[in-house]
Design an enzyme around this catalytic site. Structure first.
Site, PDB file in Angstrom:
ATOM      1  N   ASP A 251       0.840  -1.201   0.000  1.00  0.00           N
ATOM      2  CA  ASP A 251       0.000   0.000   0.000  1.00  0.00           C
ATOM      3  C   ASP A 251       0.873   1.247   0.000  1.00  0.00           C
ATOM      4  OD1 ASP A 251      -1.999   1.852   0.171  1.00  0.00           O
ATOM      5  OD2 ASP A 251      -2.408   1.511   2.301  1.00  0.00           O
ATOM      6  N   LYS A 258       1.532   7.949   0.930  1.00  0.00           N
ATOM      7  CA  LYS A 258       1.983   7.929   2.320  1.00  0.00           C
ATOM      8  C   LYS A 258       3.355   8.595   2.429  1.00  0.00           C
ATOM      9  CE  LYS A 258      -0.204   3.458   3.427  1.00  0.00           C
ATOM     10  NZ  LYS A 258      -1.069   3.881   4.540  1.00  0.00           N
ATOM     11  N   ASP A 328      -5.861   6.414  -0.197  1.00  0.00           N
ATOM     12  CA  ASP A 328      -5.255   5.617   0.868  1.00  0.00           C
ATOM     13  C   ASP A 328      -6.310   4.962   1.757  1.00  0.00           C
ATOM     14  OD1 ASP A 328      -3.127   4.491   2.200  1.00  0.00           O
ATOM     15  OD2 ASP A 328      -2.859   6.189   3.568  1.00  0.00           O
ATOM     16  N   ARG A 332     -11.059  -0.221   2.538  1.00  0.00           N
ATOM     17  CA  ARG A 332     -12.519  -0.210   2.599  1.00  0.00           C
ATOM     18  C   ARG A 332     -13.148  -0.601   1.268  1.00  0.00           C
ATOM     19  NH1 ARG A 332     -11.571   4.789   6.512  1.00  0.00           N
ATOM     20  NH2 ARG A 332      -9.491   3.925   6.277  1.00  0.00           N
TER      21      ARG A 332
END
Length: 380
Positions: A251, A258, A328, A332
């Protein structure tokens, strides 16, 4: 490490309780106590190596007997096994007595679990492998208790087998653990145990209209995969428990990128998927009389000219639309399609969803607690 029963070796682990005599080592422990070296306090450890006689004794402090918990027994077993390995011991024995406040099966299982935890290492990519000298620990059980305790010990051994699978998957770097590799790992670990493993290709996901999952996958050159695992240990008419694991194998945060230091451990963003695969292995090894189906939708969350971006409006398998504010929040999206799929296509009655979903959980709860949310407190 092997866990055996009722073998006697020169190396010994000795659980010691504060203010309770140990007949076999009474004089030694009294001497240590008088010198203030070891008093049997919770968490204390003291080792004695007899170089002439070839014996090794490791004393493990557990505090007051009536206050000992299962977790403290796990930690004692863990520390004891680590100490024996450091002392280059290959075989050791330990006598496990009945505690006044705990079922003998529970206390024995907890200690054995701690021993096995100490065995784990991930040195696959190290040029110099760490040596593990401890090969066997034999548990001295109370006479007549073997029939009650042995199934519990076997259960723990199988559980730890699943846990080690999980740890290996999470520790594997993203360059080698792609979505395809994760799917292959699930097949190799589970199919031999009788679990049916079905792999969904990108085209399969498109046919199922998993639009939220596929939006996350767009930015990566690694092919996404769906992993369906079905364990049928119950009767055909029994309900099916559903397990869903977040399978984001790396990720980056996508275009909501990030910070660099936060990305270093993001190969572990498939921790939920690794946990589910490990759980399915332990379930099968322990032959649970339940029906369990697990679903993972695996992909990277990367940046490219084709990646989804903030402001996009995407679809989902449920037919609902989703406006993207942060790329990010990819977990979900993948989980929305995974949960919908497992309920509508696999017919599960209850779902446990496991995910490294947000760093806010660590901010709120620290590193030793798990955030859990439910719409059914009894099921929780």
């Amino acid at each position: 490490m092997k866990i055996t029963i009722n073998q006697n070796y020169n190396a010994k682990l000795v659980p010691v309780f504060k203010n309770k005599e140990n007949e076999e080592f009474k004089d030694v422990l009294l001497n240590l106590q008088e010198k203030g070296i070891f008093k049997g306090e919770k968490g204390e450890i003291f080792s004695h190596v007899d170089l002439t006689g070839g014996s090794t004794t490791v004393f493990l402090g557990l505090g007051e007997e009536e206050k000992v918990t299962e977790e403290e027994l796990r930690l004692a077993g863990f520390k004891g096994a680590k100490e024996l390995a450091k002392l280059k011991v290959k075989e050791a024995s330990v006598n496990l007595t009945k505690l006044s406040n705990m079922c003998y099966r529970k206390s024995t299982k907890a200690f054995a679990e701690g021993l096995l935890h100490a065995e784990y290492k991930f040195d696959k990519y190290m040029s110099k492998k760490s040596e593990s000298s401890l090969e066997e620990v034999s548990l001295g059980l109370l006479e007549g208790k073997e029939e009650k305790v042995l199934p519990g010990i076997n259960e723990v051994i199988n559980l730890m087998d699943g846990i080690f699978v999980t740890r290996n998957l999470i520790n594997e770097p993203a360059i080698t653990l792609t979505p395809v590799a994760l799917a292959n790992a699930a097949k190799s670990e589970l199919e031999a145990l009788g679990i049916e493993v079905t792999i969904l290709s990108k085209e399969d996901a498109e046919n199922l209209e998993m639009k939220a999952f596929l939006a996350v996958a767009k930015g990566s050159h690694n092919e996404p995969r769906g992993i369906i695992m079905r364990y049928k240990g119950g009767n055909a008419e029994d309900p099916i428990l559903g397990l869903v694991g977040k399978g984001v194998t790396f990720d980056s945060g996508g275009y909501s990128i990030k910070p660099g230091p936060s990305m270093i451990t993001m190969n572990g963003d498939m921790g939920g998927a690794g946990s589910v695969i490990g759980a399915m292995k332990a379930i099968a090894l322990n032959k649970l009389p339940k029906n369990v189906t697990a679903v993972i939708l695996a992909t990277d969350n990367m940046i490219s000219g084709d990646a989804y971006v903030p402001g996009d409006i995407i679809g989902s398998m449920a037919g609902k639309t989703i406006e993207i504010h942060s790329t990010d929040a990819e977990g979900r999206l993948t989980l929305a399609d995974a949960v919908y799929y497992i309920v509508k296509k696999e017919g599960v009655s209850e779902v446990v969803d496991v995910a490294t979903l947000t760093g806010a959980c660590v901010v709120a709860l620290g590193e030793f607690y798990t955030g859990a949310f439910t719409n059914n407190q009894e099921f929780m």
